[in-house]
Design a protein around this motif. Structure first.
Motif, PDB file in Angstrom:
ATOM      1  N   ILE A 154      10.905  -4.521  -2.748  1.00 10.03           N
ATOM      2  CA  ILE A 154      11.912  -3.505  -3.080  1.00 10.03           C
ATOM      3  C   ILE A 154      12.370  -3.625  -4.527  1.00 10.03           C
ATOM      4  N   ARG A 155      12.440  -4.854  -5.033  1.00 10.87           N
ATOM      5  CA  ARG A 155      12.888  -5.041  -6.412  1.00 10.87           C
ATOM      6  C   ARG A 155      11.897  -4.398  -7.391  1.00 10.87           C
ATOM      7  N   SER A 156      10.624  -4.491  -7.086  1.00  8.33           N
ATOM      8  CA  SER A 156       9.612  -3.854  -7.926  1.00  8.33           C
ATOM      9  C   SER A 156       9.704  -2.338  -7.824  1.00  8.33           C
ATOM     10  N   LEU A 157      10.021  -1.849  -6.636  1.00  5.25           N
ATOM     11  CA  LEU A 157      10.206  -0.411  -6.463  1.00  5.25           C
ATOM     12  C   LEU A 157      11.395   0.077  -7.277  1.00  5.25           C
ATOM     13  N   ARG A 158      12.484  -0.674  -7.250  1.00  5.67           N
ATOM     14  CA  ARG A 158      13.658  -0.303  -8.057  1.00  5.67           C
ATOM     15  C   ARG A 158      13.290  -0.272  -9.549  1.00  5.67           C
ATOM     16  N   LEU A 159      12.513  -1.236  -9.967  1.00  9.72           N
ATOM     17  CA  LEU A 159      12.087  -1.295 -11.359  1.00  9.72           C
ATOM     18  C   LEU A 159      11.251  -0.068 -11.711  1.00  9.72           C
TER      19      LEU A 159
END
Length: 302
Positions: free
Chosen positions: A3-8
């Motif tokens: 999810i953190r990569s998606l937010r990025l």
């Protein structure tokens, strides 16, 4: 999928700057670039085109972006259901609206909204021209039209009615039409297109208003300019009541052919991509607009 990569990725697609997006999320530029590369490797597609000078969203990135936002919204909803997650509204909300309506009704409210949600960035696209919500990657849009795209969801902001207007000076010089057929001999200001509009009288008689048949035509794509031209006597024009209600009340514009109404009454709709979960930032802005504009619209006759 991280999810953190998606937010990025979502933030980078909005800012078109991977390093800046990474810093917002507490990542070093090298770490942010590596995360985007790993996400692209996982998906088997290049999401962002990179050059030494700039980045841009690829066609695959445009296709993937709404799904990335959906997965982030799903996570936020799941955490909220468990009493976890963020208690503050943050991120960037991309909002599109007609510029004329935004100038009159939304812009005066922005300081209050910004005070209420200081961690939310509101990225507004304002234009009276037509736009595509999905292709533009907007989170939310205001549309003064009938909703036709089944891939979108809508929430009604307020009713709208269309009225045919002229200035007192125009009526004094050219007279007022007493019947829809009279419109053929008048000067007409048309908004964006020349599509005919259908009218119905109080006794049920059907008629049409076809700008193409008018003696003189002025075509504009900006609502405020159309109102200004009408006030200055350039011709008759069809306007939303929210745009001209004050002028109708103070007499600087006259409602002509008032025995007839337009059959097309599209209303004002807040639209967003169809999703099982409405993100918190979209929900709070919709609620805010409905509370301050839609609950008691200034232009609705009472």
């Amino acid at each position: 999928m991280d999810i953190r990569s998606l937010r990025l990725f979502v933030l980078a697609s909005e800012t078109l700057n991977i390093s800046a997006a990474g810093r917002t999320l507490g990542m070093a530029p090298a770490v942010a670039s590596t995360r985007i590369a790993k996400l692209e490797h996982l998906l088997g597609a290049e999401l962002l085109h990179r050059s030494t000078r700039k980045i841009s969203l690829s066609s695959e990135g445009q296709d993937f972006l709404p799904y990335a936002r959906e997965m982030i919204a799903q996570e936020e909803a799941a955490l909220a259901a468990l009493g976890q997650g963020q208690t503050k509204i943050s991120g960037t909300l991309r909002f599109a609206a007609p510029s004329t309506f935004a100038q009159i009704y939304i812009a005066p409210l922005l300081p209050k909204f910004m005070d209420a949600y200081p961690d939310l960035t509101l990225d507004m696209h304002l234009s009276d021209a037509q736009f595509d919500l999905i292709e533009g990657s907007y989170d939310l849009a205001l549309r003064n039209a009938v909703l036709e795209n089944s891939s979108l969801t809508a929430r009604k902001l307020a009713d709208d009615t269309r009225v045919l207007c002229a200035s007192p000076a125009y009526v004094a010089q050219y007279g007022a039409p007493s019947d829809p057929d009279d419109l053929k001999s008048h000067r007409v200001i048309a908004f964006r297109d020349l599509e005919p509009r259908h009218l119905i009288s109080q006794d049920g008689a059907q008629a049409a208003f076809d700008p193409k048949q008018a003696a003189h035509r002025l075509i504009l794509n900006d609502g405020m300019t159309q109102k200004r031209a009408t006030l200055d006597g350039a011709g008759l024009s069809v306007n939303s009541r929210w745009l001209v209600h004050q002028e109708l009340e103070n007499g600087t514009l006259l409602h002509v052919l008032s025995d007839y109404t337009f059959t097309e009454q599209p209303g004002l709709w807040l639209i967003y991509p169809k999703s099982n979960v409405v993100s918190a930032k979209v929900r709070v802005f919709m609620d805010f607009l409905i509370e301050h504009i839609g609950r008691s619209p200034a232009w609705v006759e009472r």
